[in-house]
Scaffold this motif. Sequence first.
Motif, PDB file in Angstrom:
ATOM      1  N   TYR A  36      21.819 -25.848  37.383  1.00 60.28           N
ATOM      2  CA  TYR A  36      22.809 -24.858  36.957  1.00 60.28           C
ATOM      3  C   TYR A  36      22.305 -23.466  37.332  1.00 60.28           C
ATOM      4  N   ASN A  37      23.197 -22.644  37.828  1.00 59.22           N
ATOM      5  CA  ASN A  37      22.859 -21.265  38.163  1.00 59.22           C
ATOM      6  C   ASN A  37      22.687 -20.470  36.862  1.00 59.22           C
ATOM      7  N   SER A  38      21.485 -20.023  36.587  1.00 56.91           N
ATOM      8  CA  SER A  38      21.212 -19.288  35.357  1.00 56.91           C
ATOM      9  C   SER A  38      20.969 -17.800  35.606  1.00 56.91           C
ATOM     10  N   GLY A  39      21.229 -17.337  36.842  1.00 60.45           N
ATOM     11  CA  GLY A  39      21.000 -15.935  37.177  1.00 60.45           C
ATOM     12  C   GLY A  39      22.032 -15.009  36.560  1.00 60.45           C
ATOM     13  N   LYS A  40      21.775 -13.705  36.667  1.00 60.19           N
ATOM     14  CA  LYS A  40      22.676 -12.703  36.104  1.00 60.19           C
ATOM     15  C   LYS A  40      23.178 -11.757  37.189  1.00 60.19           C
ATOM     16  N   ARG A  41      24.466 -11.507  37.154  1.00 56.96           N
ATOM     17  CA  ARG A  41      25.082 -10.586  38.098  1.00 56.96           C
ATOM     18  C   ARG A  41      24.566  -9.173  37.853  1.00 56.96           C
ATOM     19  N   GLY A  42      24.141  -8.502  38.934  1.00 53.47           N
ATOM     20  CA  GLY A  42      23.715  -7.118  38.839  1.00 53.47           C
ATOM     21  C   GLY A  42      22.242  -6.916  38.571  1.00 53.47           C
ATOM     22  N   THR A  43      21.509  -7.986  38.249  1.00 55.32           N
ATOM     23  CA  THR A  43      20.067  -7.883  38.039  1.00 55.32           C
ATOM     24  C   THR A  43      19.366  -8.151  39.367  1.00 55.32           C
ATOM     25  N   VAL A  44      18.806  -7.114  39.969  1.00 57.92           N
ATOM     26  CA  VAL A  44      18.221  -7.234  41.310  1.00 57.92           C
ATOM     27  C   VAL A  44      17.100  -8.274  41.317  1.00 57.92           C
ATOM     28  N   CYS A  45      17.135  -9.142  42.321  1.00 60.79           N
ATOM     29  CA  CYS A  45      16.132 -10.198  42.449  1.00 60.79           C
ATOM     30  C   CYS A  45      14.902  -9.647  43.168  1.00 60.79           C
ATOM     31  N   THR A  46      13.747  -9.785  42.551  1.00 51.66           N
ATOM     32  CA  THR A  46      12.521  -9.210  43.106  1.00 51.66           C
ATOM     33  C   THR A  46      11.491 -10.250  43.548  1.00 51.66           C
ATOM     34  N   GLY A  92      35.529 -32.419  46.098  1.00 49.22           N
ATOM     35  CA  GLY A  92      34.322 -32.455  45.297  1.00 49.22           C
ATOM     36  C   GLY A  92      33.871 -31.086  44.818  1.00 49.22           C
ATOM     37  N   LEU A  93      34.315 -30.039  45.501  1.00 49.81           N
ATOM     38  CA  LEU A  93      33.898 -28.690  45.140  1.00 49.81           C
ATOM     39  C   LEU A  93      34.274 -28.340  43.705  1.00 49.81           C
ATOM     40  N   ARG A  94      35.404 -28.828  43.250  1.00 38.07           N
ATOM     41  CA  ARG A  94      35.853 -28.478  41.894  1.00 38.07           C
ATOM     42  C   ARG A  94      34.924 -29.052  40.827  1.00 38.07           C
ATOM     43  N   SER A  95      34.121 -30.036  41.185  1.00 37.96           N
ATOM     44  CA  SER A  95      33.145 -30.593  40.251  1.00 37.96           C
ATOM     45  C   SER A  95      31.779 -29.933  40.403  1.00 37.96           C
ATOM     46  N   TYR A  96      31.393 -29.626  41.645  1.00 39.98           N
ATOM     47  CA  TYR A  96      30.068 -29.066  41.886  1.00 39.98           C
ATOM     48  C   TYR A  96      29.973 -27.580  41.572  1.00 39.98           C
ATOM     49  N   MET A  97      31.099 -26.871  41.591  1.00 37.59           N
ATOM     50  CA  MET A  97      31.063 -25.430  41.333  1.00 37.59           C
ATOM     51  C   MET A  97      30.641 -25.095  39.910  1.00 37.59           C
ATOM     52  N   LYS A  98      30.748 -26.058  39.004  1.00 35.26           N
ATOM     53  CA  LYS A  98      30.297 -25.790  37.636  1.00 35.26           C
ATOM     54  C   LYS A  98      28.781 -25.604  37.597  1.00 35.26           C
ATOM     55  N   TYR A  99      28.097 -26.119  38.634  1.00 37.22           N
ATOM     56  CA  TYR A  99      26.655 -25.911  38.760  1.00 37.22           C
ATOM     57  C   TYR A  99      26.368 -24.627  39.550  1.00 37.22           C
ATOM     58  N   SER A 100      26.909 -24.535  40.749  1.00 39.29           N
ATOM     59  CA  SER A 100      26.587 -23.426  41.648  1.00 39.29           C
ATOM     60  C   SER A 100      27.091 -22.084  41.149  1.00 39.29           C
ATOM     61  N   ASP A 101      28.235 -22.073  40.478  1.00 35.37           N
ATOM     62  CA  ASP A 101      28.844 -20.817  40.046  1.00 35.37           C
ATOM     63  C   ASP A 101      28.886 -20.696  38.528  1.00 35.37           C
ATOM     64  N   ALA A 102      27.932 -21.335  37.869  1.00 39.32           N
ATOM     65  CA  ALA A 102      27.867 -21.287  36.411  1.00 39.32           C
ATOM     66  C   ALA A 102      27.707 -19.854  35.921  1.00 39.32           C
ATOM     67  N   TYR A 103      28.317 -19.569  34.797  1.00 35.86           N
ATOM     68  CA  TYR A 103      28.216 -18.253  34.190  1.00 35.86           C
ATOM     69  C   TYR A 103      26.953 -18.201  33.331  1.00 35.86           C
ATOM     70  N   GLN A 104      25.900 -17.578  33.884  1.00 34.77           N
ATOM     71  CA  GLN A 104      24.623 -17.427  33.192  1.00 34.77           C
ATOM     72  C   GLN A 104      24.106 -18.740  32.602  1.00 34.77           C
ATOM     73  N   GLY A 105      24.176 -19.793  33.413  1.00 35.23           N
ATOM     74  CA  GLY A 105      23.619 -21.085  33.034  1.00 35.23           C
ATOM     75  C   GLY A 105      24.509 -21.950  32.179  1.00 35.23           C
ATOM     76  N   SER A 106      25.705 -21.479  31.850  1.00 30.65           N
ATOM     77  CA  SER A 106      26.617 -22.258  31.007  1.00 30.65           C
ATOM     78  C   SER A 106      27.135 -23.481  31.741  1.00 30.65           C
ATOM     79  N   SER A 107      27.232 -24.603  31.040  1.00 32.79           N
ATOM     80  CA  SER A 107      27.766 -25.831  31.642  1.00 32.79           C
ATOM     81  C   SER A 107      29.280 -25.909  31.491  1.00 32.79           C
ATOM     82  N   SER A 108      29.873 -24.935  30.812  1.00 29.13           N
ATOM     83  CA  SER A 108      31.316 -24.977  30.564  1.00 29.13           C
ATOM     84  C   SER A 108      32.073 -23.766  31.104  1.00 29.13           C
ATOM     85  N   LYS A 109      31.334 -22.782  31.685  1.00 32.84           N
ATOM     86  CA  LYS A 109      31.990 -21.579  32.191  1.00 32.84           C
ATOM     87  C   LYS A 109      31.580 -21.282  33.629  1.00 32.84           C
ATOM     88  N   LEU A 110      32.546 -20.784  34.405  1.00 32.96           N
ATOM     89  CA  LEU A 110      32.327 -20.377  35.784  1.00 32.96           C
ATOM     90  C   LEU A 110      32.309 -18.859  35.886  1.00 32.96           C
TER      91      LEU A 110
END
Length: 278
Positions: A36-46, A92-110
Amino acid sequence: MKKLSKRALAMVLTLALFVGLFAAMATCVSAASYTYNSGKRGTVCTSLSSKAKSYYTGSYTYASLSAKSGSSLRTALRSLIKQKNSTVGYNGLRSYMKYSDAYQGSSSKLMLFYCSRSCTSTWDSGKTWNREHTWPNSKGDANGNGENDIMMLRPTAKSENGARGNKAYGESGGYYNPNSESGGKHNVHGDVARIMLYVYVRWGNTGSMWGSSGVIESKDVLLKWMAEDPVDTWELGRNDSVQSITGTRNVFVDYPELAFILFGETVPANLQTPSKAA
Protein backbone atom coordinates in the motif's frame (compact mmCIF):
# COMPACT_ATOMS: atom_id res chain seq x y z
CA MET A 1 -9.00 -54.96 -0.71
CA LYS A 2 -11.24 -52.99 1.64
CA LYS A 3 -8.26 -52.10 3.86
CA LEU A 4 -6.21 -51.09 0.84
CA SER A 5 -9.04 -49.00 -0.59
CA LYS A 6 -9.57 -47.20 2.73
CA ARG A 7 -5.85 -46.56 3.01
CA ALA A 8 -5.69 -45.26 -0.54
CA LEU A 9 -8.71 -43.05 0.08
CA ALA A 10 -7.10 -41.67 3.24
CA MET A 11 -3.94 -40.89 1.33
CA VAL A 12 -5.92 -39.12 -1.40
CA LEU A 13 -7.82 -37.05 1.14
CA THR A 14 -4.61 -36.14 2.97
CA LEU A 15 -2.95 -35.13 -0.31
CA ALA A 16 -5.97 -33.01 -1.24
CA LEU A 17 -5.82 -31.33 2.15
CA PHE A 18 -2.15 -30.43 1.69
CA VAL A 19 -2.73 -29.18 -1.86
CA GLY A 20 -5.58 -26.99 -0.68
CA LEU A 21 -3.54 -25.67 2.21
CA PHE A 22 -0.58 -24.93 -0.04
CA ALA A 23 -2.79 -23.10 -2.51
CA ALA A 24 -4.28 -21.02 0.26
CA MET A 25 -0.82 -20.16 1.57
CA ALA A 26 0.34 -19.22 -1.91
CA THR A 27 -2.67 -16.94 -2.32
CA CYS A 28 -1.96 -15.27 1.02
CA VAL A 29 1.67 -14.70 0.13
CA SER A 30 0.71 -13.20 -3.22
CA ALA A 31 -1.84 -10.84 -1.72
CA ALA A 32 0.49 -9.87 1.10
CA SER A 33 3.23 -8.96 -1.37
CA TYR A 34 1.29 -5.95 -2.66
CA THR A 35 2.43 -2.75 -0.99
CA TYR A 36 0.00 0.00 0.00
CA ASN A 37 1.24 3.49 -0.83
CA SER A 38 1.77 5.14 2.56
CA GLY A 39 3.47 8.32 1.29
CA LYS A 40 2.18 11.87 1.72
CA ARG A 41 1.44 14.39 -0.99
CA GLY A 42 3.67 17.46 -0.77
CA THR A 43 6.30 15.96 1.55
CA VAL A 44 9.53 16.11 -0.47
CA CYS A 45 11.26 12.74 -0.75
CA THR A 46 14.89 12.91 0.39
CA SER A 47 15.98 9.29 0.11
CA LEU A 48 15.46 6.23 -2.06
CA SER A 49 13.60 3.23 -0.67
CA SER A 50 15.20 -0.20 -0.36
CA LYS A 51 12.98 -1.37 -3.24
CA ALA A 52 14.35 1.39 -5.46
CA LYS A 53 17.97 0.69 -4.57
CA SER A 54 17.61 -3.01 -5.39
CA TYR A 55 16.05 -2.23 -8.79
CA TYR A 56 19.16 -0.64 -10.31
CA THR A 57 21.80 -3.33 -10.57
CA GLY A 58 24.40 -4.62 -13.03
CA SER A 59 24.63 -2.38 -16.10
CA TYR A 60 21.63 -0.38 -14.87
CA THR A 61 23.16 1.43 -11.92
CA TYR A 62 22.79 5.21 -11.85
CA ALA A 63 26.49 5.59 -12.63
CA SER A 64 26.13 3.45 -15.77
CA LEU A 65 22.89 5.08 -16.91
CA SER A 66 23.99 8.67 -16.31
CA ALA A 67 27.10 8.08 -18.43
CA LYS A 68 24.82 7.76 -21.46
CA SER A 69 22.61 10.37 -23.13
CA GLY A 70 20.11 10.82 -25.93
CA SER A 71 19.00 7.71 -27.80
CA SER A 72 21.61 5.58 -26.04
CA LEU A 73 20.16 6.40 -22.63
CA ARG A 74 16.61 6.00 -23.88
CA THR A 75 17.40 2.52 -25.23
CA ALA A 76 19.02 1.48 -21.95
CA LEU A 77 16.09 2.75 -19.87
CA ARG A 78 13.57 1.00 -22.09
CA SER A 79 15.49 -2.25 -21.78
CA LEU A 80 15.54 -1.91 -17.99
CA ILE A 81 11.80 -1.23 -17.76
CA LYS A 82 10.79 -3.91 -20.27
CA GLN A 83 12.73 -6.75 -18.69
CA LYS A 84 10.97 -6.25 -15.36
CA ASN A 85 7.55 -5.23 -16.63
CA SER A 86 4.26 -7.09 -16.53
CA THR A 87 0.77 -5.68 -17.04
CA VAL A 88 -2.41 -6.26 -15.06
CA GLY A 89 -5.08 -5.49 -17.67
CA TYR A 90 -7.37 -2.47 -17.87
CA ASN A 91 -10.14 -4.11 -15.83
CA GLY A 92 -7.64 -5.20 -13.20
CA LEU A 93 -6.59 -1.61 -12.59
CA ARG A 94 -9.73 -0.89 -10.59
CA SER A 95 -8.57 -3.49 -8.05
CA TYR A 96 -4.85 -2.70 -7.99
CA MET A 97 -5.23 1.08 -7.68
CA LYS A 98 -6.35 0.67 -4.08
CA TYR A 99 -2.71 -0.26 -3.43
CA SER A 100 -0.82 2.07 -5.78
CA ASP A 101 -2.98 5.15 -5.19
CA ALA A 102 -3.90 4.58 -1.55
CA TYR A 103 -4.61 7.68 0.48
CA GLN A 104 -1.80 7.75 3.06
CA GLY A 105 -1.74 3.97 3.39
CA SER A 106 -5.51 3.52 3.74
CA SER A 107 -6.93 0.26 2.39
CA SER A 108 -10.32 1.88 1.79
CA LYS A 109 -9.47 5.29 0.29
CA LEU A 110 -7.86 6.44 -2.96
CA MET A 111 -5.93 9.62 -3.73
CA LEU A 112 -7.51 11.27 -6.78
CA PHE A 113 -4.69 12.36 -9.05
CA TYR A 114 -5.21 16.01 -10.03
CA CYS A 115 -7.07 17.40 -7.02
CA SER A 116 -5.37 15.13 -4.42
CA ARG A 117 -8.70 14.57 -2.66
CA SER A 118 -9.57 11.22 -1.13
CA CYS A 119 -12.48 8.99 -2.09
CA THR A 120 -13.59 5.42 -1.57
CA SER A 121 -11.39 2.80 -3.22
CA THR A 122 -14.45 0.66 -3.99
CA TRP A 123 -15.12 0.54 -7.72
CA ASP A 124 -18.64 1.74 -8.54
CA SER A 125 -18.49 1.58 -12.35
CA GLY A 126 -17.02 5.06 -12.70
CA LYS A 127 -19.62 6.99 -10.71
CA THR A 128 -17.07 8.26 -8.17
CA TRP A 129 -13.74 7.88 -9.97
CA ASN A 130 -12.38 7.01 -13.40
CA ARG A 131 -9.24 5.36 -14.71
CA GLU A 132 -7.64 8.34 -16.44
CA HIS A 133 -5.27 7.88 -19.38
CA THR A 134 -2.68 10.53 -18.65
CA TRP A 135 -1.45 9.90 -22.20
CA PRO A 136 -4.78 10.12 -24.10
CA ASN A 137 -6.02 7.26 -26.27
CA SER A 138 -6.61 9.72 -29.11
CA LYS A 139 -2.92 10.61 -29.18
CA GLY A 140 -1.64 7.10 -29.55
CA ASP A 141 -1.97 5.93 -25.95
CA ALA A 142 1.39 4.23 -26.23
CA ASN A 143 0.39 2.45 -29.43
CA GLY A 144 -2.47 0.87 -27.52
CA ASN A 145 -0.15 -0.84 -25.04
CA GLY A 146 -0.60 1.75 -22.33
CA GLU A 147 -4.20 0.66 -21.81
CA ASN A 148 -2.93 -1.96 -19.37
CA ASP A 149 -0.08 0.03 -17.82
CA ILE A 150 -0.86 1.05 -14.24
CA MET A 151 2.16 3.36 -14.31
CA MET A 152 0.43 5.80 -16.66
CA LEU A 153 -3.21 5.42 -15.61
CA ARG A 154 -4.45 7.25 -12.52
CA PRO A 155 -7.74 7.49 -10.64
CA THR A 156 -9.43 10.85 -11.19
CA ALA A 157 -12.75 12.46 -10.30
CA LYS A 158 -15.33 12.19 -13.07
CA SER A 159 -15.43 15.99 -13.43
CA GLU A 160 -11.63 16.14 -13.85
CA ASN A 161 -11.70 13.58 -16.62
CA GLY A 162 -14.22 15.69 -18.48
CA ALA A 163 -12.31 18.96 -17.96
CA ARG A 164 -9.07 17.41 -19.19
CA GLY A 165 -10.54 15.88 -22.32
CA ASN A 166 -7.68 15.23 -24.74
CA LYS A 167 -5.85 18.53 -24.27
CA ALA A 168 -2.08 18.52 -24.04
CA TYR A 169 -0.61 19.55 -20.70
CA GLY A 170 0.92 23.00 -20.50
CA GLU A 171 0.82 26.55 -19.22
CA SER A 172 -0.24 28.54 -22.29
CA GLY A 173 -3.78 29.16 -23.51
CA GLY A 174 -5.45 26.07 -24.95
CA TYR A 175 -3.39 23.69 -22.82
CA TYR A 176 -4.52 21.82 -19.70
CA ASN A 177 -2.84 22.88 -16.47
CA PRO A 178 -3.32 19.97 -14.02
CA ASN A 179 -2.87 22.25 -11.01
CA SER A 180 -6.12 24.04 -11.86
CA GLU A 181 -8.19 21.19 -10.39
CA SER A 182 -6.99 22.02 -6.87
CA GLY A 183 -6.92 25.76 -7.42
CA GLY A 184 -3.15 25.67 -7.16
CA LYS A 185 -3.26 24.09 -3.70
CA HIS A 186 -1.55 20.93 -4.91
CA ASN A 187 1.29 20.87 -7.42
CA VAL A 188 1.29 17.81 -9.69
CA HIS A 189 3.35 19.36 -12.49
CA GLY A 190 6.31 17.12 -11.73
CA ASP A 191 4.12 14.02 -11.46
CA VAL A 192 2.69 14.70 -14.92
CA ALA A 193 6.11 15.35 -16.46
CA ARG A 194 7.54 12.14 -15.01
CA ILE A 195 4.59 10.08 -16.28
CA MET A 196 4.97 11.53 -19.78
CA LEU A 197 8.67 10.68 -19.74
CA TYR A 198 7.95 7.13 -18.61
CA VAL A 199 5.56 6.57 -21.53
CA TYR A 200 7.96 8.28 -23.94
CA VAL A 201 10.71 5.84 -22.95
CA ARG A 202 8.67 2.70 -22.31
CA TRP A 203 6.30 2.76 -25.28
CA GLY A 204 8.13 4.96 -27.79
CA ASN A 205 5.58 7.59 -28.80
CA THR A 206 8.16 10.12 -29.92
CA GLY A 207 5.93 11.60 -32.61
CA SER A 208 3.18 12.50 -30.14
CA MET A 209 5.18 14.26 -27.44
CA TRP A 210 5.28 18.00 -28.05
CA GLY A 211 2.81 20.80 -28.76
CA SER A 212 -0.98 20.96 -28.79
CA SER A 213 -1.17 17.90 -31.03
CA GLY A 214 1.06 16.02 -28.60
CA VAL A 215 0.81 15.44 -24.85
CA ILE A 216 2.80 18.33 -23.34
CA GLU A 217 3.53 21.86 -24.49
CA SER A 218 7.30 21.63 -24.91
CA LYS A 219 10.53 20.14 -23.61
CA ASP A 220 11.20 23.38 -21.73
CA VAL A 221 7.86 23.16 -19.91
CA LEU A 222 8.43 19.48 -19.10
CA LEU A 223 11.87 20.11 -17.56
CA LYS A 224 10.59 23.21 -15.76
CA TRP A 225 7.81 21.14 -14.17
CA MET A 226 10.33 18.43 -13.23
CA ALA A 227 12.41 20.97 -11.31
CA GLU A 228 9.69 23.06 -9.69
CA ASP A 229 7.72 20.08 -8.34
CA PRO A 230 10.17 17.60 -6.79
CA VAL A 231 9.27 13.99 -6.06
CA ASP A 232 7.26 13.65 -2.85
CA THR A 233 6.99 10.61 -0.59
CA TRP A 234 3.60 9.71 -2.08
CA GLU A 235 5.07 9.53 -5.58
CA LEU A 236 7.96 7.35 -4.45
CA GLY A 237 5.48 5.26 -2.46
CA ARG A 238 3.50 4.70 -5.64
CA ASN A 239 6.65 3.55 -7.39
CA ASP A 240 7.22 1.00 -4.60
CA SER A 241 3.62 -0.17 -4.79
CA VAL A 242 3.59 -0.57 -8.57
CA GLN A 243 6.85 -2.50 -8.37
CA SER A 244 5.22 -4.93 -5.92
CA ILE A 245 2.40 -5.46 -8.44
CA THR A 246 4.11 -5.46 -11.86
CA GLY A 247 7.86 -5.38 -11.17
CA THR A 248 8.11 -1.97 -12.85
CA ARG A 249 9.39 1.40 -11.65
CA ASN A 250 9.33 4.85 -13.20
CA VAL A 251 13.04 5.65 -13.36
CA PHE A 252 12.34 9.40 -13.55
CA VAL A 253 10.77 9.30 -10.09
CA ASP A 254 13.82 7.66 -8.55
CA TYR A 255 16.33 9.66 -10.62
CA PRO A 256 14.76 12.90 -11.96
CA GLU A 257 18.23 13.98 -13.10
CA LEU A 258 18.03 11.41 -15.91
CA ALA A 259 15.35 13.55 -17.60
CA PHE A 260 17.86 16.37 -18.12
CA ILE A 261 20.62 13.99 -19.19
CA LEU A 262 18.24 12.33 -21.66
CA PHE A 263 17.77 15.62 -23.53
CA GLY A 264 21.39 16.72 -23.29
CA GLU A 265 20.70 19.40 -20.68
CA THR A 266 22.72 20.25 -17.59
CA VAL A 267 21.23 18.90 -14.38
CA PRO A 268 20.29 21.95 -12.24
CA ALA A 269 22.63 22.31 -9.28
CA ASN A 270 19.71 22.84 -6.89
CA LEU A 271 17.55 19.99 -8.22
CA GLN A 272 15.87 18.15 -5.35
CA THR A 273 15.99 14.40 -5.91
CA PRO A 274 15.36 11.28 -3.81
CA SER A 275 18.84 9.99 -4.63
CA LYS A 276 20.68 13.31 -4.32
CA ALA A 277 22.89 12.00 -7.12
CA ALA A 278 23.09 15.37 -8.89
